[in-house]
Design a protein around this motif. Structure first.
Motif, PDB file in Angstrom:
ATOM      1  N   LEU A 137       0.834  -1.202   0.000  1.00  0.00           N
ATOM      2  CA  LEU A 137       0.000   0.000   0.000  1.00  0.00           C
ATOM      3  C   LEU A 137       0.872   1.256   0.000  1.00  0.00           C
ATOM      4  O   LEU A 137       1.953   1.274   0.587  1.00  0.00           O
TER       5      LEU A 137
ATOM      6  N   TYR B  23       0.617   5.379   0.931  1.00  0.00           N
ATOM      7  CA  TYR B  23      -0.134   6.420   1.618  1.00  0.00           C
ATOM      8  C   TYR B  23       0.589   7.759   1.448  1.00  0.00           C
ATOM      9  O   TYR B  23       1.815   7.799   1.321  1.00  0.00           O
TER      10      TYR B  23
ATOM     11  N   GLN C  42       1.113  11.338   3.512  1.00  0.00           N
ATOM     12  CA  GLN C  42       0.937  11.926   4.833  1.00  0.00           C
ATOM     13  C   GLN C  42       1.382  13.382   4.798  1.00  0.00           C
ATOM     14  O   GLN C  42       2.560  13.676   4.653  1.00  0.00           O
TER      15      GLN C  42
ATOM     16  N   LYS D 102       0.026  16.163   7.141  1.00  0.00           N
ATOM     17  CA  LYS D 102       0.235  16.674   8.490  1.00  0.00           C
ATOM     18  C   LYS D 102       0.148  15.526   9.496  1.00  0.00           C
ATOM     19  O   LYS D 102       1.077  15.270  10.236  1.00  0.00           O
ATOM     20  N   LYS D 103      -0.965  14.865   9.527  1.00  0.00           N
ATOM     21  CA  LYS D 103      -1.123  13.792  10.514  1.00  0.00           C
ATOM     22  C   LYS D 103      -1.586  12.493   9.861  1.00  0.00           C
ATOM     23  O   LYS D 103      -0.814  11.549   9.753  1.00  0.00           O
ATOM     24  N   ALA D 104      -2.861  12.447   9.453  1.00  0.00           N
ATOM     25  CA  ALA D 104      -3.416  11.172   9.004  1.00  0.00           C
ATOM     26  C   ALA D 104      -2.846  10.753   7.665  1.00  0.00           C
ATOM     27  O   ALA D 104      -2.953  11.483   6.685  1.00  0.00           O
ATOM     28  N   PRO D 105      -2.239   9.568   7.572  1.00  0.00           N
ATOM     29  CA  PRO D 105      -1.882   9.042   6.244  1.00  0.00           C
ATOM     30  C   PRO D 105      -3.159   8.810   5.448  1.00  0.00           C
ATOM     31  O   PRO D 105      -4.106   8.206   5.955  1.00  0.00           O
TER      32      PRO D 105
ATOM     33  N   PHE E  60      -4.927   7.151   2.068  1.00  0.00           N
ATOM     34  CA  PHE E  60      -4.710   6.006   1.182  1.00  0.00           C
ATOM     35  C   PHE E  60      -4.576   6.449  -0.265  1.00  0.00           C
ATOM     36  O   PHE E  60      -5.354   7.276  -0.763  1.00  0.00           O
TER      37      PHE E  60
ATOM     38  N   LEU F 224       4.390   7.247   2.192  1.00  0.00           N
ATOM     39  CA  LEU F 224       4.681   6.041   2.956  1.00  0.00           C
ATOM     40  C   LEU F 224       4.312   4.803   2.150  1.00  0.00           C
ATOM     41  O   LEU F 224       3.251   4.744   1.531  1.00  0.00           O
TER      42      LEU F 224
ATOM     43  N   GLU G 251       1.664  -5.722   3.751  1.00  0.00           N
ATOM     44  CA  GLU G 251       0.833  -6.538   4.622  1.00  0.00           C
ATOM     45  C   GLU G 251       1.141  -8.001   4.329  1.00  0.00           C
ATOM     46  O   GLU G 251       1.226  -8.393   3.159  1.00  0.00           O
TER      47      GLU G 251
ATOM     48  N   LYS H 173      -1.659  -6.518  10.044  1.00  0.00           N
ATOM     49  CA  LYS H 173      -0.740  -5.460  10.411  1.00  0.00           C
ATOM     50  C   LYS H 173       0.004  -4.982   9.173  1.00  0.00           C
ATOM     51  O   LYS H 173       0.298  -5.740   8.256  1.00  0.00           O
ATOM     52  N   LEU H 174       0.276  -3.690   9.153  1.00  0.00           N
ATOM     53  CA  LEU H 174       1.052  -3.071   8.088  1.00  0.00           C
ATOM     54  C   LEU H 174       2.460  -2.795   8.602  1.00  0.00           C
ATOM     55  O   LEU H 174       2.632  -2.291   9.707  1.00  0.00           O
TER      56      LEU H 174
ATOM     57  N   PHE I  48       5.574  -0.525   7.746  1.00  0.00           N
ATOM     58  CA  PHE I  48       5.851   0.686   6.991  1.00  0.00           C
ATOM     59  C   PHE I  48       7.339   0.915   6.792  1.00  0.00           C
ATOM     60  O   PHE I  48       8.175   0.534   7.633  1.00  0.00           O
ATOM     61  N   GLY I  49       7.671   1.584   5.684  1.00  0.00           N
ATOM     62  CA  GLY I  49       8.989   2.158   5.531  1.00  0.00           C
ATOM     63  C   GLY I  49       9.044   3.500   6.241  1.00  0.00           C
ATOM     64  O   GLY I  49       8.054   3.961   6.812  1.00  0.00           O
ATOM     65  N   LYS I  50      10.218   4.140   6.177  1.00  0.00           N
ATOM     66  CA  LYS I  50      10.377   5.429   6.863  1.00  0.00           C
ATOM     67  C   LYS I  50       9.729   6.576   6.101  1.00  0.00           C
ATOM     68  O   LYS I  50       9.532   7.648   6.650  1.00  0.00           O
TER      69      LYS I  50
END
Lengths: 112, 117
Positions: A34, A36, A38, A40-43, A45, A88, A92, A99-100, A102-104
């Protein structure tokens, strides 16, 4: 251990440029990848990829997955200042929880 | 906007205190996952709840605990706060897809910014 590596970590471009963001992964029992955005806050989709070689597109954004080489790219054409964000990549794995991992992230800055 | 809400938006605590963060899932979603995002890092999976049961846990100590309620809203509790717990805490909801063999996107809330002094 499941692992996601994104490159570059940071990118500065001018409006109108095309960018390619990279994501490589190592995961047991891959299920999906996936992307995403981002700001400010919420990633938020962007794409979910499960099959190799099938490009997904949404406006100026597109993404493709290579399950043999274990990587994905996210392309943004004709970039705009509003594309400035952290992108991001997450994978999965099958089995157990959804659970996902994530990369940095890649921090993209688009200058006018 | 995804329909996932979190409260509070910001919180400041001191070391050793306890904190409770709240999340309301998107309508129709029965799975909630919690993530911790430190500055400059990607989100890290804490745990997931499906129909009020814990359904997977990441590499976090037991002082991180959670609950899911019958309406599928959720809480994250952190005891004995440490400085390193300062982070953005994100919750994500999804309709549980494993039972049907499919995959379901996780939709994130705006997060709670926790600062531990």
């Amino acid at each position: 251990e499941d692992k996601v590596v994104q490159s570059p970590l940071s990118l500065v471009v001018h409006e109108g440029d095309t960018v390619t963001l990279n994501c490589s992964y190592e995961v047991t029992n891959f299920r999906s990848l996936l992307w995403y955005k981002q700001e400010k806050k919420a990633p938020t989709f962007l794409f979910m990829l499960t099959s190799s070689g099938i490009e997904k597109k949404s406006g100026r954004l597109s993404s493709i997955l290579d399950k043999k080489e274990l990587f994905s790219i996210l392309n943004i054409t004709a970039t705009q200042t509003g594309d400035s964000a952290v992108y991001l990549c997450a994978v999965e794995a099958q089995g157990g929880s959804e659970k996902l991992v994530f990369g940095k992230g890649t921090k993209l800055t688009v200058n006018p | 906007e995804t329909g996932v809400t979190q409260s509070p938006t910001h919180l400041i605590k001191t070391r050793g205190q306890q904190v409770t963060l709240r999340c309301s899932s998107q309508s129709g979603h029965n799975t909630v996952s919690w993530y911790q995002q430190a500055l400059g890092q990607g989100p890290q999976f804490i745990f997931q709840y499906y129909r009020e049961e814990e359904n997977g846990r990441g590499n976090f100590p037991p002082r991180f605990s959670g609950l899911q309620f019958p309406n599928y809203s959720s809480e994250l509790n952190v005891n004995a706060l440490e400085l390193d717990d300062s982070a953005l805490y994100l919750c994500a909801s999804s309709p549980y897809g494993l039972a049907g063999g499919g995959t379901d996107t996780q939709y994130f809330g705006p997060g709670t910014r926790l600062t531990v002094l």
